[in-house]
Design an enzyme around this catalytic site. Structure first.
Site: not given
Length: 921
Positions: A347-349
């Protein structure tokens, strides 16, 4: 279209690249600076329609319906009906054909519904375009574009229509969909600002054009719309293509393979049955062939699970709908099933795990550290030194640091619905909010310090720059990552604005201290330039910058994302953060979110992109398993990380929103794009999150697992009935006994009775423990060993019910052949109801409800409706004179119903026993 000469029309519609920009504007009656007037744009839209492709019509409905019969199992049923017709049993043949037609109709309706659902969901993800109308920049749905509109393109955009380019800046466009050229094409207009190409220039070499459906991978531009909808080059191609929505999944492909193997087995058993019965003596005047056909046809009908294809289609369609209700739009149907088996989520943050509402909390400028109060984009708050508020005008360097954040900025804040929101980038919104807390106005500064030129932020450079005319001369303001800015700085300023040497060690120390708090750090700098300079290039920023300070901000984690990460980890799914942030910042956020340490590591393991770049393939494989956080990762490294995980046997779900995420999204088993992301990322993804929230990924995984569970329940429910029926026919034939169940009666059971009780399984709610189980094995077969044991055990009990009840009633003084068969079928149906309750959540739900349990299980009302319908159908089956004549059944009294109920009760014990080694939930 506006009035113009015939010659203009002929030349323009074929050779826009051959015309000068001014000529194009004249023909289309548009303004190169202000675009069309809104009234004129509305008029053109009403006259020429929306900018949407009208695709070529697919297969006609009648052909789609006929193709529903193109299944091996149904073809065998049709053949069985034909055999019945040949030997003169037209009633039996008609019922068999009627049942197969009913199955085809159900599959046709469900498939059409699924296609419409997918089309509707695809249309829900609207493409937007930036245009200038009446001198104002607007963001509108791309379908509202008209010929003559002035469109603005930036990196990551999907070109919404065919354009004649007016202005370009470092523009690169991916036209692979049109030209097959895999490398992005550079667009240019020459030194004069316009370029005219020969008429015969091929499409792939038209540097002054941009075509609908291509993607901007770098730079920015503006252009005039010269064609929309089917008039575009993409539109012309689309007319040559058939539209097809793929409704197959790995599971349905496994089922098709199972069908073929099962078909060979059934034909072998039917042939054996026919041969055995044909070799037995028959009474005088009776056709041996006709007598042998009935058990063979009955076995074929009994062994084939006619309703299973329809159930699979319904279950998958329900899964798509449920995911859409939880903010996950499935673009490719296989994602429904595959997502439930995900073992790793990368996941991107920003915006996915966090709120996407950045707040500046600390500023380092002139050698001093300042704290900032307040949260979000609200201007409420103050700047403090040693916990005391300060007047910013008394600290010139701090003021200029804040000023740089306001001017080197393409966003602005708006007060809407009682909240401050950012129109643009959240990071830039935080800089504006920080400036407001110091009583600095972005609008006032922009007027007094006019912007002359800019370099937009690009991931490969990690900075943005703007050139301004100020009362003290022209100045470049730059903001970006510390790594990209600090190396270009030759000096810095002290608290009062005096030039001093850059203390790089102290600055890096300050960056580390901020990052330990989970703050994202931006560096800001300036550079005076000559009065004659009116543009800015990357070469202007190579050296000579004056360091102004650092602004540290935090994007707080979403509360629901924290819970979702915990749920995924409990479910055995690894969650890994891949971000462009500083490694210390990323680790701090990961700790706050409860990221678990991986095996054999006491601490949370994190790697930087620079570390990954130096690793061998084997080392990368080890790192990707050990690491939970990957910071400062380059686009190509995201792809390497996904590939390394897949080589380890993981099923990888990858989130992304940028142009650079597209390769990794395509490579991942499940590519998940953000609804607010670029068109490139959405095009590459299998699924789109409309709310950009990690919690929606967890919800989608949960739905995917539930879909898979419901499919297995349906299979585990249907196949044992076919097994029991087949065993009954085969053994009765081998033993020379009368058939306990006829082919028409089997069709009643397999279609009407099975459909009413099996289809509701598609609507089963998720079980409470679905996210507490480990992901299913990647190579799990269609029928596992335990599932085969379940099917065999229940099949044996079903055979016992049918055969035992038939023989007992047949030998009873009051028993007739028709009554024996009727009671055998009713005992089987009652046993099926008990078995269904053991598979579903309806019974646990009712027990929890009436016992007052605090842990009430989610109910399954559809299943209750299905059971009631099945009981009504069985009453009709036994007590309707019309049905009695067709299906050769007999009326039953209350005592006989109770007998059937009694002998079916032991199914509860049998079902509970098999549930121990093959749990249904």
């Amino acid at each position: 279209m506006p009035s113009r000469s015939a010659n203009d029309v002929d030349v323009a519609e074929q050779y826009w690249h051959y015309l000068e920009i001014s000529k194009v504007a004249t023909i289309l009656e548009t303004n190169l600076e202000n675009g069309l007037e809104p009234a004129e744009a509305n008029h053109r839209q009403q006259k020429f329609g929306p900018n949407e492709l009208t695709v070529k019509a697919g297969k006609p409905a009648w052909l789609k319906f006929i193709l529903q019969f193109n299944q091996p199992l149904l073809i065998i049923l049709l053949s069985a009906g034909l055999i019945k017709a040949v030997i003169g049993e037209w009633l039996n043949a008609s019922v068999i054909w009627g049942v197969t037609t009913t199955n085809a109709t159900i599959s046709f309706i469900q498939e059409a519904g699924a296609e419409k659902k997918i089309e509707a969901l695809a249309q829900a993800v609207t493409t937007e375009a930036t245009v200038i109308r009446g001198g104002k920049k607007l963001r509108i749905p791309s379908k509202e574009l008209v010929v003559g509109d002035l469109v603005i393109l930036t990196s990551g955009d999907k070109v919404p229509a065919d354009l004649r380019l007016v202005k370009v800046r470092d523009l690169q466009i991916d036209e692979s969909g049109l030209t097959g050229e895999s490398v992005a094409v550079e667009k240019e207009l020459g030194q004069s600002g316009d370029i005219v190409l020969p008429k015969e220039t091929p499409l792939a070499e038209r540097d002054n054009m941009a075509y609908a459906g291509s993607f901007v991978t770098f730079g920015q531009a503006s252009g005039i719309v010269i064609a929309i909808a089917n008039k575009t080059e993409t539109g012309k191609i689309s007319q040559l293509l058939d539209r097809h929505i793929d409704l197959t999944t790995p599971l349905t492909r496994k089922f098709n393979q199972f069908s073929q193997n099962w078909l060979l087995f059934v034909l072998g058993m039917a042939t054996l049955t026919f041969a055995v019965r044909l070799g037995r003596p028959v009474p005088a005047g009776v056709s041996a062939f006709k007598e042998a056909v009935e058990p063979a046809v009955a076995l074929i009908v009994g062994a084939i699970p006619e309703g299973l294809p329809a159930v699979i289609t319904v279950t998958l369609a329900v899964g798509v709908s449920r995911m859409a209700n939880r903010h996950a739009i499935v673009r490719k149907l296989p994602a429904v099933e595959t997502l439930g088996g995900a073992t790793v989520i990368c996941s991107d943050k920003t915006g996915t795990l966090t709120e996407n509402q950045m707040t500046v909390q600390e500023i380092y400028s002139g050698g001093q550290s300042y704290s900032v109060t307040g949260t979000g984009y609200s201007p409420e708050g103050e700047i403090q030194l040693n916990q005391l508020p300060i007047t910013v005008s008394q600290t010139p360097t701090l003021q200029e640091c804040l000023q740089a954040g306001l001017l080197c900025n393409d966003s602005h804040l708006e007060f809407k619905d009682d909240n401050w929101i950012v129109v643009g980038d959240p990071t830039e919104g935080a800089l504006i909010a920080a400036g407001k807390k110091a009583d600095l106005s972005q609008q006032t500064l922009s007027k007094s310090m006019q912007r002359l030129d800019s370099i937009p932020f690009e991931s490969q450079f990690q900075y943005m720059a703007t050139l301004h005319r100020t009362p003290s001369g022209k100045i470049l303001y730059v903001k970006g990552s510390v790594e990209s800015i600090l190396g270009r700085c030759g000096s810095s300023l002290d608290t009062q604005g005096n030039p001093v040497e850059v203390d790089r060690e102290q600055i890096h120390h300050q960056v580390d201290e901020m990052a330990k708090q989970g703050l994202r750090v931006l560096a800001l700098a300036k550079k005076p330039v000559p009065q004659s300079q009116n543009s800015v290039d990357h070469s202007d920023l190579e050296s000579g910058l004056v360091f102004l300070g650092l602004q540290g901000m935090i994007d707080p984690p979403r509360a629901e994302a924290i819970a979702a990460v915990q749920a995924c980890q409990t479910a055995g799914i690894q969650v890994k953060m891949i971000t462009g942030d500083h490694i210390a910042t990323a680790k701090a956020i990961a700790r706050r979110m409860g990221f678990r340490k991986t095996k054999h590591h006491r601490e949370l393991v994190a790697y930087t992109g620079a570390q990954l770049a130096e690793m061998s393939k084997q080392e990368l494989g080890e790192a990707v398993e050990a690491g939970s956080v990957f910071a400062r990762v380059a686009p190509e490294q995201k792809l390497r990380l996904v590939e390394a995980l897949q080589q380890k046997g993981e099923i990888v779900a990858m989130t992304g929103d940028g142009v650079n995420d597209a390769p990794a999204l395509k490579q991942a088993d499940i590519g998940i794009a953000m609804g607010s992301g670029t068109e490139v990322s959405k095009e590459a993804a299998d699924m789109i999150l409309t709310d950009d929230n990690f919690a929606s990924i967890e919800s989608a995984v949960e739905e995917g697992r539930s879909v898979y569970k419901n499919l297995l329940k349906a299979i585990s429910f249907i196949l044992p009935v076919n097994g029991g029926e087949s065993m009954t026919i085969l053994l009765s034939t081998l033993l020379g006994r009368e058939l306990p169940i006829l082919s028409l009666q089997i069709l009643w059971l397999n279609m009407l009775n099975s459909i009413t009780m099996t289809v509701p399984l598609a609507f089963e709610p998720k079980s409470a423990g679905v996210m507490k189980q480990q992901p299913r094995p990647v190579n799990e077969p269609f029928l596992t060993g335990n599932r085969i044991k379940r099917i065999i055990a229940i099949s044996l009990y079903n055979w016992t019910l049918i055969f035992g009840m038939f023989e007992w009633v047949r030998q009873a003084p009051w028993g007739t052949l028709e009554l024996a068969r009727t009671m055998a079928i009713q005992a089987l149906v009652m046993g099926r109801i008990f078995y269904l309750l053991s598979l579903s959540q309806l019974l646990p739900s009712l027990i929890a409800k009436f016992s007052g349990s605090k842990e009430e299980v989610s109910g399954a009302p559809a299943l209750g409706v299905g059971i009631v319908l099945a009981i009504i159908l069985q009453i009709i089956f036994a007590n309707s004179p019309f049905v009695n004549r067709i299906f050769e059944t007999a009326p039953m009294n209350l005592d006989q119903w109770l007998i059937c109920f009694g002998v079916a009760l032991p199914m509860i014990g049998v079902a509970l026993s098999v549930n121990r080694f093959d749990p249904p939930n």
